[in-house]
Scaffold this motif. Sequence first.
Motif, short mmCIF file in Angstrom:
data_model
loop_
_atom_site.label_atom_id
_atom_site.label_comp_id
_atom_site.label_asym_id
_atom_site.label_seq_id
_atom_site.Cartn_x
_atom_site.Cartn_y
_atom_site.Cartn_z
N SER A 93 -71.38 55.14 -79.31
CA SER A 93 -70.34 55.90 -79.30
C SER A 93 -69.05 55.01 -79.79
O SER A 93 -69.17 54.01 -79.21
N PRO A 94 -68.05 55.50 -80.57
CA PRO A 94 -66.74 54.72 -80.84
C PRO A 94 -66.18 54.81 -79.81
O PRO A 94 -64.87 53.81 -79.78
N TRP A 95 -66.16 55.48 -78.52
CA TRP A 95 -65.24 55.33 -77.44
C TRP A 95 -65.81 54.45 -76.52
O TRP A 95 -65.41 54.09 -75.31
N ILE A 96 -67.10 53.60 -76.54
CA ILE A 96 -67.54 53.00 -75.60
C ILE A 96 -67.70 51.45 -76.16
O ILE A 96 -67.92 51.14 -77.28
N THR A 97 -67.45 50.36 -75.36
CA THR A 97 -67.54 49.01 -75.72
C THR A 97 -69.03 48.93 -76.16
O THR A 97 -69.91 49.39 -76.10
N LYS A 98 -69.08 48.01 -77.37
CA LYS A 98 -70.40 47.48 -78.13
C LYS A 98 -70.81 46.47 -77.62
O LYS A 98 -70.36 45.30 -77.41
N LEU A 99 -72.09 46.63 -77.29
CA LEU A 99 -73.06 45.46 -76.89
C LEU A 99 -73.70 45.11 -77.84
O LEU A 99 -74.37 45.75 -78.69
N HIS A 100 -73.76 43.74 -78.34
CA HIS A 100 -74.39 43.17 -79.47
C HIS A 100 -75.84 42.53 -78.88
O HIS A 100 -76.88 42.57 -79.32
N PHE A 101 -75.89 41.56 -77.67
CA PHE A 101 -76.89 40.90 -77.12
C PHE A 101 -76.82 41.17 -75.59
O PHE A 101 -75.74 41.12 -74.97
N ALA A 102 -78.13 40.91 -74.98
CA ALA A 102 -78.16 40.56 -73.43
C ALA A 102 -79.19 39.76 -73.09
O ALA A 102 -80.38 39.96 -73.79
N PHE A 103 -79.00 38.81 -72.33
CA PHE A 103 -79.93 37.80 -71.99
C PHE A 103 -79.79 37.28 -70.71
O PHE A 103 -78.64 37.54 -70.18
N GLN A 104 -80.76 36.87 -70.11
CA GLN A 104 -80.85 36.34 -68.76
C GLN A 104 -81.01 34.83 -68.69
O GLN A 104 -81.84 34.29 -69.38
N GLY A 105 -79.85 34.41 -67.79
CA GLY A 105 -80.25 32.71 -67.74
C GLY A 105 -80.58 32.47 -66.26
O GLY A 105 -81.02 33.43 -65.33
N GLU A 106 -80.32 31.21 -65.81
CA GLU A 106 -80.84 31.06 -64.28
C GLU A 106 -79.89 31.85 -63.49
O GLU A 106 -78.61 31.47 -63.12
N GLY A 107 -80.36 32.87 -63.05
CA GLY A 107 -79.59 33.70 -61.74
C GLY A 107 -78.46 34.42 -62.50
O GLY A 107 -77.43 35.17 -61.75
N HIS A 108 -78.40 34.67 -63.74
CA HIS A 108 -77.18 35.19 -64.46
C HIS A 108 -77.70 36.21 -65.49
O HIS A 108 -78.75 35.97 -66.31
N LEU A 109 -76.94 37.43 -65.81
CA LEU A 109 -77.33 38.14 -66.85
C LEU A 109 -76.10 38.07 -67.69
O LEU A 109 -74.75 38.41 -67.14
N TYR A 110 -76.26 37.97 -69.01
CA TYR A 110 -75.20 37.73 -69.86
C TYR A 110 -75.21 39.05 -70.96
O TYR A 110 -76.03 39.45 -71.68
N LEU A 111 -74.17 39.79 -70.98
CA LEU A 111 -73.71 40.77 -72.20
C LEU A 111 -72.90 40.15 -72.90
O LEU A 111 -71.50 39.73 -72.62
N ILE A 112 -73.28 40.32 -74.33
CA ILE A 112 -72.31 39.58 -75.34
C ILE A 112 -71.70 40.78 -75.96
O ILE A 112 -72.55 41.76 -76.64
N MET A 113 -70.36 41.17 -75.78
CA MET A 113 -69.90 42.42 -76.37
C MET A 113 -68.65 41.93 -77.33
O MET A 113 -68.37 40.73 -77.23
N ASP A 114 -68.09 42.96 -77.82
CA ASP A 114 -67.09 43.06 -78.86
C ASP A 114 -65.85 42.54 -77.94
O ASP A 114 -65.65 42.80 -76.74
N PHE A 115 -64.66 41.65 -78.57
CA PHE A 115 -63.66 41.35 -77.90
C PHE A 115 -62.60 42.48 -78.35
O PHE A 115 -62.46 42.75 -79.45
N TYR A 116 -61.80 43.07 -77.63
CA TYR A 116 -60.95 43.97 -77.59
C TYR A 116 -59.55 43.41 -77.46
O TYR A 116 -58.86 43.12 -76.65
N ALA A 117 -58.83 43.16 -78.70
CA ALA A 117 -57.69 42.41 -78.81
C ALA A 117 -56.42 43.07 -78.15
O ALA A 117 -55.25 42.53 -77.89
N GLY A 118 -56.46 44.37 -77.95
CA GLY A 118 -55.47 44.93 -77.46
C GLY A 118 -55.26 45.02 -76.02
O GLY A 118 -54.27 45.59 -75.23
N GLY A 119 -56.13 44.37 -75.14
CA GLY A 119 -56.24 44.13 -73.74
C GLY A 119 -56.68 45.53 -73.04
O GLY A 119 -57.56 46.11 -73.64
#
Length: 175
Positions: free
Chosen positions: A62-88
């Motif tokens: 959806s154009p209304w929802i943050t865009k997820l590019h990648f997700a991966f898990q490290g030592e005890g952490h889940l990382y979600l790589i998403m777009d940066f939204y410059a408008g705050g």
Amino acid sequence: MSADLRPRASESLSLTGGLIGVEGLLDVLVCVFEELSRSAVAGEKPAACFREERDFLVLSNSPWITKLHFAFQGEGHLYLIMDFYAGGDFLTLMSRFGDRLPEDLAQFYLAELALAISSVHELGYIHRDVKPDNVLLDASGHIKLADFGSCLCLGTEGQVSTARALHKQWPSKPN
């Protein structure tokens, strides 16, 4: 009183019919808290929220929802790589206007928010945490909903639960 003695002291008070005072109640609460913090359930609940959020973001196009590019898990952490939204976020925007948006801006953002929430519902979910901090603004000033960690899936009978609990079949991702 040490943590291992507290349960025995609480048990003896309840078995002998003695009254538990404030200190005794606090001891019981501390024991319950310590037991629950060590529980496997304590670690599983946040992990389930992150998995649910990741699953929702993968499903969404959806154009209304943050865009997820990648997700991966490290030592005890889940990382979600998403777009940066410059408008705050919307909270920061509101603070710039002293919490009183001009009427035309308020109408614009309310209309966009209604469309964004509707798009979440069309995907079969309820957001459950819509607040100014979770409404991001892209460089053009359009909104993107974020933070789906507490979202729930809508079942066919109107019940809500996690997608895993409902054994929901994921619809194919729109192109």
